[in-house]
Design an enzyme around this catalytic site. Structure first.
Site, PDB file in Angstrom:
ATOM      1  N   ARG A 134       0.546  -1.053   0.073  1.00 53.24           N
ATOM      2  CA  ARG A 134       0.241  -0.046   0.183  1.00 53.24           C
ATOM      3  C   ARG A 134       1.065   1.151  -0.163  1.00 53.24           C
ATOM      4  NH1 ARG A 134      -2.051  -3.694   3.786  1.00 53.24           N
ATOM      5  NH2 ARG A 134      -4.214  -4.493   3.282  1.00 53.24           N
ATOM      6  N   LYS A 172      -2.254  -1.987   7.634  1.00 55.37           N
ATOM      7  CA  LYS A 172      -3.500  -1.779   7.569  1.00 55.37           C
ATOM      8  C   LYS A 172      -4.386  -2.598   8.585  1.00 55.37           C
ATOM      9  CE  LYS A 172      -7.700  -0.627   4.760  1.00 55.37           C
ATOM     10  NZ  LYS A 172      -8.329  -0.447   3.616  1.00 55.37           N
ATOM     11  N   HIS A 207      -4.087   2.917  -5.718  1.00 51.87           N
ATOM     12  CA  HIS A 207      -4.278   1.604  -4.963  1.00 51.87           C
ATOM     13  C   HIS A 207      -4.509   0.479  -5.978  1.00 51.87           C
ATOM     14  CE1 HIS A 207      -5.458  -0.921  -1.169  1.00 51.87           C
ATOM     15  NE2 HIS A 207      -6.170  -1.170  -1.955  1.00 51.87           N
ATOM     16  N   ARG A 264      -2.090  -1.728  -6.414  1.00 51.07           N
ATOM     17  CA  ARG A 264      -1.793  -3.102  -5.521  1.00 51.07           C
ATOM     18  C   ARG A 264      -2.736  -4.265  -6.249  1.00 51.07           C
ATOM     19  NH1 ARG A 264      -1.476  -5.114  -0.251  1.00 51.07           N
ATOM     20  NH2 ARG A 264      -3.261  -5.662   0.567  1.00 51.07           N
ATOM     21  N   HIS A 299      -3.684  -9.774   2.710  1.00 45.99           N
ATOM     22  CA  HIS A 299      -4.859 -10.109   2.834  1.00 45.99           C
ATOM     23  C   HIS A 299      -5.156 -11.259   4.047  1.00 45.99           C
ATOM     24  CE1 HIS A 299      -5.087  -8.564  -1.355  1.00 45.99           C
ATOM     25  NE2 HIS A 299      -6.149  -8.070  -0.760  1.00 45.99           N
ATOM     26  N   TYR A 345      -9.931 -12.889  -7.333  1.00 45.65           N
ATOM     27  CA  TYR A 345      -9.065 -13.208  -8.236  1.00 45.65           C
ATOM     28  C   TYR A 345      -9.175 -14.619  -8.832  1.00 45.65           C
ATOM     29  CZ  TYR A 345      -6.875  -9.114  -6.155  1.00 45.65           C
ATOM     30  OH  TYR A 345      -6.624  -7.678  -5.630  1.00 45.65           O
TER      31      TYR A 345
END
Length: 240
Positions: free
Chosen positions: A95, A120, A188, A191, A214, A223
């Site tokens: 990020r 995050k 973003h 990413r 994640h 994905y």
């Protein structure tokens, strides 16, 4: 209906308009207030609210032409840090705050890793670095404009207190995109592009999660179609 019940119903109507993550936070706060702080609430007003469905998420990919144009423009840009940041984002999936917040001690170019301590998701992780990412980080670390004692990999101008803070590239990024006619590309999205490339390269969900940070496999489901397309190509190669 009593005063407390009416107040609760009114609060629930207001909360129904909140976003999913806001509801989750509020629910946790009310639970803490009831169980830990014993504030006298009759019940958690968020508990029975139907949570709105979360959207599918943005799915913007970086095209090869856009990457080529951006790379060329960034090479000519007055501050090379923007180009290094762009390359690291595409290569690692980090990020923007994770990149600009990097300290020298977090980067090990010999082992080709970057250790992130504040993310995050609040969990530390170690990001493997491609050769292109190493090259970009080496350029940033060896930046001749770095002042002695500055431990930030990407640093801005000194503030009134004389301290340097992370490089704020947002304005320059927006202006550059506008000049190239790709204003709809968000930082973003890089990413998302990086994670998509990991999936297309054959990395497992666990491997992708370890790199990207994640926390839930559910977050990587977007994905899945990339794997399906890859399987079709494999079937074609095998003549099926």
């Amino acid at each position: 209906m009593g005063a407390e019940s009416r107040a609760l119903a009114e609060l629930q109507m207001r909360l129904q308009r909140s976003l999913p993550f806001e509801l989750a936070l509020l629910s946790h706060l009310f639970t803490m207030a009831i169980k830990e702080w014993q504030l006298g609430l009759i019940q958690n007003p968020v508990a029975n609210i139907r949570k709105p469905r979360v959207g599918a998420g943005r799915d913007r990919r970086l095209t090869s032409d856009e990457e080529r144009e951006l790379t060329a423009a960034l090479t000519k840009y007055s501050n090379p840090m923007l180009g290094w940041i762009f390359r690291i984002a595409v290569e690692t999936g980090m990020r923007s705050a994770e990149i600009t917040g990097l300290k020298l001690r977090q980067v090990d170019l010999d082992r080709r890793i970057a250790r992130l301590t504040q993310t995050k998701s609040d969990g530390a992780r170690t990001v493997p670095l491609s050769k292109a990412a190493v090259e970009a980080l080496r350029g940033a670390i060896e930046n001749p404009t770095r002042q002695k004692g500055c431990d930030l990999v990407f640093f801005g101008e000194p503030g009134r207190d004389g301290k340097r803070r992370p490089y704020n590239f947002n304005k320059a990024w927006i202006e550059l995109k506008k000049e190239l006619g790709i204003a709809d590309l968000r930082f973003h999205d890089l990413r998302h592009e990086a994670v998509s490339r990991f999936v297309e390269a054959g990395f497992s969900d666990q491997e992708v999660s370890a790199i990207s940070g994640h926390k839930s496999m559910q977050m990587l489901k977007r994905y899945t179609h990339l794997r399906a397309e890859d399987l079709v190509k494999r079937l074609d190669r095998e003549g099926r």
